[in-house]
Design a protein around this motif. Structure first.
Motif, PDB file in Angstrom:
ATOM      1  N   GLY A  83       0.752  -1.249   0.000  1.00 34.32           N
ATOM      2  CA  GLY A  83       0.000   0.000   0.000  1.00 34.32           C
ATOM      3  C   GLY A  83       0.781   1.297   0.000  1.00 34.32           C
ATOM      4  N   SER A  84       2.053   1.278   0.424  1.00 41.11           N
ATOM      5  CA  SER A  84       2.863   2.500   0.444  1.00 41.11           C
ATOM      6  C   SER A  84       4.313   2.098   0.712  1.00 41.11           C
ATOM      7  N   GLY A  85       5.193   3.070   0.610  1.00 42.32           N
ATOM      8  CA  GLY A  85       6.591   2.815   0.955  1.00 42.32           C
ATOM      9  C   GLY A  85       6.733   2.435   2.415  1.00 42.32           C
ATOM     10  N   ILE A 149      19.511  -0.022   5.949  1.00 38.89           N
ATOM     11  CA  ILE A 149      20.086   1.236   5.451  1.00 38.89           C
ATOM     12  C   ILE A 149      19.225   1.785   4.317  1.00 38.89           C
ATOM     13  N   GLU A 150      19.569   3.019   3.934  1.00 38.96           N
ATOM     14  CA  GLU A 150      18.881   3.689   2.840  1.00 38.96           C
ATOM     15  C   GLU A 150      19.960   4.322   1.966  1.00 38.96           C
ATOM     16  N   LEU A 151      19.790   4.246   0.640  1.00 45.74           N
ATOM     17  CA  LEU A 151      20.746   4.954  -0.204  1.00 45.74           C
ATOM     18  C   LEU A 151      20.170   5.250  -1.582  1.00 45.74           C
ATOM     19  N   VAL A 178      17.657  -2.787   2.317  1.00 51.15           N
ATOM     20  CA  VAL A 178      18.119  -1.544   1.694  1.00 51.15           C
ATOM     21  C   VAL A 178      16.931  -0.816   1.067  1.00 51.15           C
ATOM     22  N   ASP A 179      16.652   0.379   1.569  1.00 52.26           N
ATOM     23  CA  ASP A 179      15.646   1.242   0.955  1.00 52.26           C
ATOM     24  C   ASP A 179      16.355   1.981  -0.188  1.00 52.26           C
ATOM     25  N   ALA A 180      16.057   1.565  -1.412  1.00 58.00           N
ATOM     26  CA  ALA A 180      16.754   2.097  -2.597  1.00 58.00           C
ATOM     27  C   ALA A 180      15.831   2.998  -3.413  1.00 58.00           C
ATOM     28  N   THR A 181      14.889   3.649  -2.729  1.00 58.17           N
ATOM     29  CA  THR A 181      13.894   4.488  -3.401  1.00 58.17           C
ATOM     30  C   THR A 181      14.533   5.532  -4.324  1.00 58.17           C
ATOM     31  N   PHE A 182      15.564   6.237  -3.829  1.00 58.27           N
ATOM     32  CA  PHE A 182      16.168   7.320  -4.606  1.00 58.27           C
ATOM     33  C   PHE A 182      16.931   6.798  -5.824  1.00 58.27           C
ATOM     34  N   ALA A 183      17.355   5.532  -5.775  1.00 56.50           N
ATOM     35  CA  ALA A 183      18.234   5.017  -6.831  1.00 56.50           C
ATOM     36  C   ALA A 183      17.452   4.393  -7.987  1.00 56.50           C
ATOM     37  N   SER A 331       7.656  15.738  -1.919  1.00 57.34           N
ATOM     38  CA  SER A 331       7.834  14.402  -2.477  1.00 57.34           C
ATOM     39  C   SER A 331       8.904  14.496  -3.549  1.00 57.34           C
ATOM     40  N   LEU A 332       9.038  13.468  -4.366  1.00 60.20           N
ATOM     41  CA  LEU A 332      10.116  13.428  -5.342  1.00 60.20           C
ATOM     42  C   LEU A 332       9.824  12.345  -6.375  1.00 60.20           C
ATOM     43  N   GLY A 333      10.621  12.343  -7.426  1.00 59.67           N
ATOM     44  CA  GLY A 333      10.576  11.236  -8.376  1.00 59.67           C
ATOM     45  C   GLY A 333       9.499  11.341  -9.428  1.00 59.67           C
TER      46      GLY A 333
HETATM   47  C1  LIG Z   1       8.848   8.604   0.462  1.00 65.20           C
HETATM   48  C2  LIG Z   1       9.814   7.646   1.033  1.00 65.20           C
HETATM   49  C3  LIG Z   1       9.403   6.600   1.860  1.00 65.20           C
HETATM   50  C4  LIG Z   1       7.935   6.414   2.260  1.00 65.20           C
HETATM   51  O1  LIG Z   1       7.159   6.162   1.134  1.00 65.20           O
HETATM   52  P1  LIG Z   1       5.544   6.375   1.114  1.00 65.20           P
HETATM   53  O2  LIG Z   1       5.173   5.805  -0.209  1.00 65.20           O
HETATM   54  O3  LIG Z   1       5.298   7.840   1.269  1.00 65.20           O
HETATM   55  O4  LIG Z   1       5.006   5.594   2.264  1.00 65.20           O
HETATM   56  C5  LIG Z   1      10.351   5.712   2.326  1.00 65.20           C
HETATM   57  N1  LIG Z   1      11.644   5.848   2.010  1.00 65.20           N
HETATM   58  C6  LIG Z   1      12.091   6.855   1.234  1.00 65.20           C
HETATM   59  C7  LIG Z   1      13.547   6.942   0.927  1.00 65.20           C
HETATM   60  C8  LIG Z   1      11.196   7.785   0.717  1.00 65.20           C
HETATM   61  O5  LIG Z   1      11.646   8.782  -0.052  1.00 65.20           O
END
Ligand SMILES: *Cc1c(COP(=O)(O)O)cnc(C)c1O
Length: 389
Positions: A83-85, A149-151, A178-183, A331-333
């Motif tokens: 449902g979400s990040g 971690i996150e990167l 690893v939270d790789a959302t930005f990558a 937000s971003l992306g």
């Molecule tokens: C936005 C974000 C989240 C959370 O995501 P949602 O979809 O808003 O729940 C988690 N990690 C990073 C790095 C984010 O940029």
């Protein structure tokens, strides 16, 4: 006609996978896109056997297609959209840690993740020690069951080297999340460098149009099934229409990332030369402290870019207020460029000194560079910075 040893047996590029992976076979009369299965349940045998069953289980065709597409992009066995990040991070952690367990997590993480680890997981008797990723080994306890971690890190775009952490995780036989959302998987495939579990806020680049809230967890098939069980219990499924939007967004992921990468890099180089700019944070620049690691791990450096205005916080605010194209939003992306100032958003609870300790100097501006034309964005920045020179 299908040839022997055809497309199915050769490795395809990321753009091809983004468009085609996970889709149903071509057949006359079938829709080219995935039809939206706007249904909560599916006809089945008295003893259900099929993969498609009940929408809350994530076994709706729209979920299945987008899961396969993401797994193909990450080079993973499996993926699951949720449902979400934040659902992705919390379910991935709950699949691996239980009451009495301990987590070692990076100091710098998305604010929601920090709240989860600091406020909510302790209520379940799950404790976290925060450390610099290079100091993780010293923070490990006998009951440590996950590393997180996150990167790249928001908003300084630091890139902790996950490779030694992968070795540590293997030695301890615990997962490295690893939270790789930005990558995104276009620029960086964390599983190839030691990650066990990859997390995305699909709300950002994967969706890419600022119109769908979603998350994803990627890794082995067994791990993804553990996450699915948590998703079923906590009810954090992604609904079919949101899956469809995400699938539609992901088809252009490689194309969009190429533009985000190119424009952000060009703007970073241009900003670095500007008189009113004290510092530019972008992993592609030689001046970035993790440039070497970025070159080793990443195929491109992303669409996020931060700058420090020489005149400090007041000057930075004036710069942001002069923007016309680049909108202020947290937000971003997405395809549209967005700006945020960490001192008002993600790092509002900290003092100026505390922010500085994290590398967030006075005058800090974070940009999510969209897919607009380079010249228009450069003009906007030039115009906004002019009066501060
Ligand atoms: C936005 C974000 C989240 C959370 O995501 P949602 O979809 O808003 O729940 C988690 N990690 C990073 C790095 C984010 O940029």
């Amino acid at each position: 006609m299908k040839r022997e040893g055809g497309q199915a047996t050769r490795p395809q590029g990321a753009s091809t996978r983004a468009v085609h992976a996970g889709m149903h076979p071509h057949a006359a009369g079938e829709a080219v896109t995935t039809p939206i299965a706007q249904t909560t349940t599916f006809f089945n045998d008295p003893a259900p056997a099929g993969e498609v069953l009940y929408t809350r289980y994530g076994t709706n065709p729209n979920n299945i297609v987008v899961n396969r597409k993401l797994a193909a992009l990450e080079g993973a066995e499996a993926a699951i959209v949720v449902g979400s990040g934040m659902a992705a991070s919390s379910l991935a952690l709950l699949a691996h840690v239980h009451a009495g367990d301990h987590i070692v997590a990076a100091n710098s993480l998305y604010g929601g993740t920090l709240t989860l680890l600091k406020r909510d997981l302790p209520l379940l008797d799950i404790e976290t020690t925060f450390a610099e990723p290079r100091d993780f080994e010293a923070a490990v306890r006998p009951n440590t069951r996950a590393l997180f971690i996150e990167l790249p890190v928001n908003p300084t775009l630091r890139i902790p080297d996950l490779r030694p952490l992968g070795v540590l995780a293997k030695k301890l036989n615990i997962p490295l999340l690893v939270d790789a959302t930005f990558a995104t998987p276009i620029n960086f495939r964390a599983l190839e460098h030691g990650a066990t579990v990859v997390i995305h806020s699909a709300t950002k680049y994967l969706g890419g149009h600022s119109d769908v809230t979603a998350g994803a967890v990627v890794g082995s098939a067994g791990m993804v099934e553990m996450v699915r069980e948590k998703m079923k219990s906590f009810g954090a499924v992604l609904d079919p229409h949101a899956c469809w939007l995400l699938e539609r967004g992901m088809k252009t992921l490689a194309l969009r990332m190429q533009r985000h990468n190119e424009t952000a890099f060009a703007l970073a180089r241009w900003l670095e030369m500007h008189d009113a700019v004290a510092k530019v944070h972008y992993p592609g620049l030689e001046s970035h402290p993790d440039h070497i690691v970025a070159r080793q791990l990443f195929s491109a450096f992303g669409g996020m870019l931060s700058l420090v205005v020489r005149g400090g916080d007041d000057a930075a605010l004036r710069v942001v207020e002069r923007f016309e194209l680049i909108a202020v939003a947290p937000s971003l992306g997405g395809v549209e460029s967005l700006v945020s100032m960490p001192r008002f958003t993600s790092h509002a609870a900290l003092t100026s000194e505390q922010r500085q300790a994290l590398g967030i100097d006075d005058g800090f501006i974070r940009l999510s560079i969209g897919i607009e034309d380079f010249e228009d964005l450069r003009y906007e920045l030039q115009h906004a910075l002019e009066a501060e020179s």
